[in-house]
Scaffold this motif. Structure first.
Motif, PDB file in Angstrom:
ATOM      1  N   SER A   1      -2.583  11.191   2.363  1.00 30.03           N
ATOM      2  CA  SER A   1      -3.865  11.891   2.360  1.00 30.03           C
ATOM      3  C   SER A   1      -4.860  11.180   3.277  1.00 30.03           C
ATOM      4  CB  SER A   1      -4.413  11.957   0.930  1.00 30.03           C
ATOM      5  OG  SER A   1      -4.654  10.645   0.431  1.00 30.03           O
ATOM      6  N   ASP A   2      -5.994  11.822   3.499  1.00 28.20           N
ATOM      7  CA  ASP A   2      -6.998  11.263   4.410  1.00 28.20           C
ATOM      8  C   ASP A   2      -7.552   9.937   3.891  1.00 28.20           C
ATOM      9  OD1 ASP A   2      -6.674  13.382   6.122  1.00 28.20           O
ATOM     10  OD2 ASP A   2      -8.307  14.559   5.247  1.00 28.20           O
ATOM     11  N   LYS A   3      -7.819   9.862   2.593  1.00 24.91           N
ATOM     12  CA  LYS A   3      -8.381   8.612   2.062  1.00 24.91           C
ATOM     13  C   LYS A   3      -7.339   7.496   2.064  1.00 24.91           C
ATOM     14  CE  LYS A   3      -7.717  10.024  -2.788  1.00 24.91           C
ATOM     15  NZ  LYS A   3      -8.440  10.240  -4.071  1.00 24.91           N
ATOM     16  N   GLU A   4      -6.058   7.843   1.914  1.00 21.65           N
ATOM     17  CA  GLU A   4      -5.018   6.822   2.017  1.00 21.65           C
ATOM     18  C   GLU A   4      -4.866   6.323   3.445  1.00 21.65           C
ATOM     19  OE1 GLU A   4      -2.251   8.489  -1.680  1.00 21.65           O
ATOM     20  OE2 GLU A   4      -1.782   8.980   0.411  1.00 21.65           O
TER      21      GLU A   4
ATOM     22  N   ALA B   1       0.825  -1.209   0.000  1.00 22.11           N
ATOM     23  CA  ALA B   1       0.000   0.000   0.000  1.00 22.11           C
ATOM     24  C   ALA B   1       0.859   1.260   0.000  1.00 22.11           C
ATOM     25  CB  ALA B   1      -0.948  -0.006   1.208  1.00 22.11           C
ATOM     26  N   LEU B   2       1.957   1.268   0.756  1.00 20.33           N
ATOM     27  CA  LEU B   2       2.829   2.440   0.799  1.00 20.33           C
ATOM     28  C   LEU B   2       3.508   2.673  -0.548  1.00 20.33           C
ATOM     29  CD1 LEU B   2       4.519   2.141   4.314  1.00 20.33           C
ATOM     30  CD2 LEU B   2       2.806   3.800   3.580  1.00 20.33           C
ATOM     31  N   ILE B   3       3.925   1.606  -1.224  1.00 19.62           N
ATOM     32  CA  ILE B   3       4.502   1.766  -2.554  1.00 19.62           C
ATOM     33  C   ILE B   3       3.464   2.333  -3.511  1.00 19.62           C
ATOM     34  CG2 ILE B   3       5.468   0.538  -4.534  1.00 19.62           C
ATOM     35  CD1 ILE B   3       6.761  -1.407  -2.602  1.00 19.62           C
ATOM     36  N   GLY B   4       2.237   1.854  -3.392  1.00 16.06           N
ATOM     37  CA  GLY B   4       1.175   2.347  -4.265  1.00 16.06           C
ATOM     38  C   GLY B   4       0.853   3.813  -4.064  1.00 16.06           C
ATOM     39  N   THR B   5       0.979   4.295  -2.827  1.00 14.77           N
ATOM     40  CA  THR B   5       0.706   5.714  -2.547  1.00 14.77           C
ATOM     41  C   THR B   5       1.879   6.611  -2.893  1.00 14.77           C
ATOM     42  OG1 THR B   5       1.457   5.450  -0.250  1.00 14.77           O
ATOM     43  CG2 THR B   5      -0.898   5.137  -0.691  1.00 14.77           C
ATOM     44  N   GLY B   6       3.071   6.036  -3.060  1.00 17.58           N
ATOM     45  CA  GLY B   6       4.250   6.836  -3.334  1.00 17.58           C
ATOM     46  C   GLY B   6       4.898   7.393  -2.094  1.00 17.58           C
ATOM     47  N   TRP B   7       4.569   6.845  -0.925  1.00 20.72           N
ATOM     48  CA  TRP B   7       5.127   7.359   0.326  1.00 20.72           C
ATOM     49  C   TRP B   7       6.632   7.147   0.362  1.00 20.72           C
ATOM     50  CZ3 TRP B   7       7.681   4.945   4.440  1.00 20.72           C
ATOM     51  CH2 TRP B   7       7.839   5.729   5.582  1.00 20.72           C
ATOM     52  N   ALA B   8       7.351   8.171   0.869  1.00 22.93           N
ATOM     53  CA  ALA B   8       8.805   8.190   1.052  1.00 22.93           C
ATOM     54  C   ALA B   8       9.545   8.365  -0.263  1.00 22.93           C
ATOM     55  CB  ALA B   8       9.314   6.942   1.760  1.00 22.93           C
TER      56      ALA B   8
ATOM     57  N   VAL C   1      -3.012   2.412  -5.693  1.00 19.98           N
ATOM     58  CA  VAL C   1      -2.375   2.334  -7.010  1.00 19.98           C
ATOM     59  C   VAL C   1      -3.270   2.984  -8.060  1.00 19.98           C
ATOM     60  CG1 VAL C   1      -1.288   0.808  -8.682  1.00 19.98           C
ATOM     61  CG2 VAL C   1      -1.303   0.189  -6.264  1.00 19.98           C
ATOM     62  N   VAL C   2      -4.574   2.729  -7.995  1.00 18.30           N
ATOM     63  CA  VAL C   2      -5.514   3.324  -8.951  1.00 18.30           C
ATOM     64  C   VAL C   2      -5.533   4.834  -8.797  1.00 18.30           C
ATOM     65  CG1 VAL C   2      -7.936   3.432  -9.627  1.00 18.30           C
ATOM     66  CG2 VAL C   2      -6.904   1.233  -9.067  1.00 18.30           C
TER      67      VAL C   2
ATOM     68  N   TYR D   1      10.433   6.347 -10.981  1.00 21.04           N
ATOM     69  CA  TYR D   1       9.657   6.486  -9.755  1.00 21.04           C
ATOM     70  C   TYR D   1      10.356   7.386  -8.749  1.00 21.04           C
ATOM     71  CZ  TYR D   1       6.479   5.000  -6.042  1.00 21.04           C
ATOM     72  OH  TYR D   1       5.536   4.970  -5.057  1.00 21.04           O
ATOM     73  N   LEU D   2      11.690   7.438  -8.798  1.00 16.61           N
ATOM     74  CA  LEU D   2      12.458   8.206  -7.829  1.00 16.61           C
ATOM     75  C   LEU D   2      12.814   9.592  -8.310  1.00 16.61           C
ATOM     76  CD1 LEU D   2      14.954   5.411  -6.756  1.00 16.61           C
ATOM     77  CD2 LEU D   2      12.692   5.908  -5.845  1.00 16.61           C
ATOM     78  N   GLN D   3      12.457   9.960  -9.538  1.00 15.12           N
ATOM     79  CA  GLN D   3      12.797  11.266 -10.064  1.00 15.12           C
ATOM     80  C   GLN D   3      11.745  12.273  -9.655  1.00 15.12           C
ATOM     81  OE1 GLN D   3      13.243  10.809 -14.264  1.00 15.12           O
ATOM     82  NE2 GLN D   3      15.013   9.457 -14.091  1.00 15.12           N
TER      83      GLN D   3
END
Length: 352
Positions: free
Chosen positions: A152-155, A138-145, A208-209, A295-297
């Protein structure tokens, strides 16, 4: 009862009290049955005998993959984020869980029952592995870090749903492992496990969506379409990977287990572990710490663009002032040249 090689098969013992066949007849009864099920190799069934060796071998493979991942992180330490170390913790936890699972099956095969201490250690590591898996995905899908440090609130709501459900799924798994198949609780908790696991797998697809939708909108509105399209392609691959992993481990593998002969049903566990390993390797490769990973740029800010423009003006000023200084014989007057550069760096000032 003794069965020879020609009578080998999958047997089940069922009890029916004939006087309670009709709803109006309810006669209480009580009895005690002592059953010892044993093969020549041990107390495990033919489908479970290879599992102890399978789990210890897969534990070694996952541990090797985890060490390779740590080596990659140390090699690219300047491109490493917190999520990368969380992925390493997941791989080590998976390996540890498989070691305890193998030890648990070994004692069941030799002693006829699990050793409580090893079983508890397996249940704890299995619970941690399940929680880490869904949290990491889930964290990878949200782009965290990688591109942001605030959810966000929904995440956050997704994590509030997934984590308790994953704990419930692991509790159901522990109850199933410690309950006889013929009891009524077994089938109830088995249905709960299947339903909750599917809900968790579906929930981790939402971040991810959302990220894919955000990148689609960003690629058509800002001037960084190329970078956003690269990230969009990467997230689409990640979405397909998750769907294939969930579909194979939760549906196809179970169908194969039902259709396989009883002595080959251990292949179900082999397919699940191999698909998990492939999914881990592909996820690590897609989101590896490398400078050329889209993804890291991070997107270039407007301030960076302004500084590039200021730097260009400074270079133009240097090329303009040098011939004038040379005409007056001031070839080495670097102080004036530097002063002119500083004047050019002053924001929103035009020198005439």
């Amino acid at each position: 009862m003794l069965f020879g090689l020609k009578s080998q098969g999958l047997y089940s013992l069922k009890f029916h009290f004939c006087q309670n066949m009709y709803p109006q007849n309810k006669h209480p009864y009580s009895f005690t049955v002592a059953v010892t099920e044993k093969n020549l190799e041990g107390f495990l069934s033919a489908a479970e005998i290879p599992l102890s060796r399978l789990y210890i071998c897969m534990a070694g493979v996952f541990f090797t993959a985890a060490m390779v991942w740590v080596y990659t992180l140390m090699k690219h330490r300047y491109s490493v984020f917190k999520i990368h170390w969380l992925m390493a913790a997941l791989a080590f936890t998976k390996s540890t869980s498989l070691v305890f699972h193998s030890i648990n099956y070994h004692f069941i095969n030799t002693e006829g029952h699990p050793i409580e201490g090893w079983a508890v250690m397996y249940y704890i590591t299995h619970l941690l592995k399940g929680a880490l898996l869904f949290i990491t995905l889930a964290l990878i899908g949200t782009g965290w870090a990688f591109v942001k440090y605030i959810l966000s609130d929904k995440e956050k709501k997704i994590f509030m749903i997934v984590i308790p459900l994953q704990v419930l799924a692991n509790v159901a798994y522990i109850i199933i492992e410690s309950t006889e198949e013929g009891s009524s609780e077994y089938y109830l908790w088995k249905e709960i496990l299947f339903l909750v696991d599917l809900i968790c797998c579906g929930a981790i697809l939402f971040p991810v969506v959302w990220s894919i939708r955000h990148l689609q909108e960003a690629s058509s509105t800002d001037g960084k379409a190329a970078m956003n399209l690269e990230k969009l392609k990467l997230f689409r691959h990640y979405y397909v990977m998750i769907v294939c992993y969930v579909y194979f481990t939760r549906i196809i593998a179970i169908l194969l287990k039902i259709t396989m002969p009883f002595q080959w049903q251990w292949c179900y566990e082999f397919l699940v572990e191999m698909s998990t390993l492939i999914f881990f390797v592909l996820t690590g490769y897609k989101f590896r710490p490398a400078s050329n990973n889209p993804y890291l740029q991070l997107p270039q800010d407007e301030e960076d663009v302004e500084m590039d423009e200021v730097g260009q003006i400074s270079m133009d000023w240097d090329r303009l002032i040098t011939p004038l200084l040379d005409l007056k014989g001031l070839r080495t007057n670097r102080t004036l040249r530097q002063r002119g550069t500083d004047l050019c760096l002053a924001p929103k000032q035009v020198l005439i």
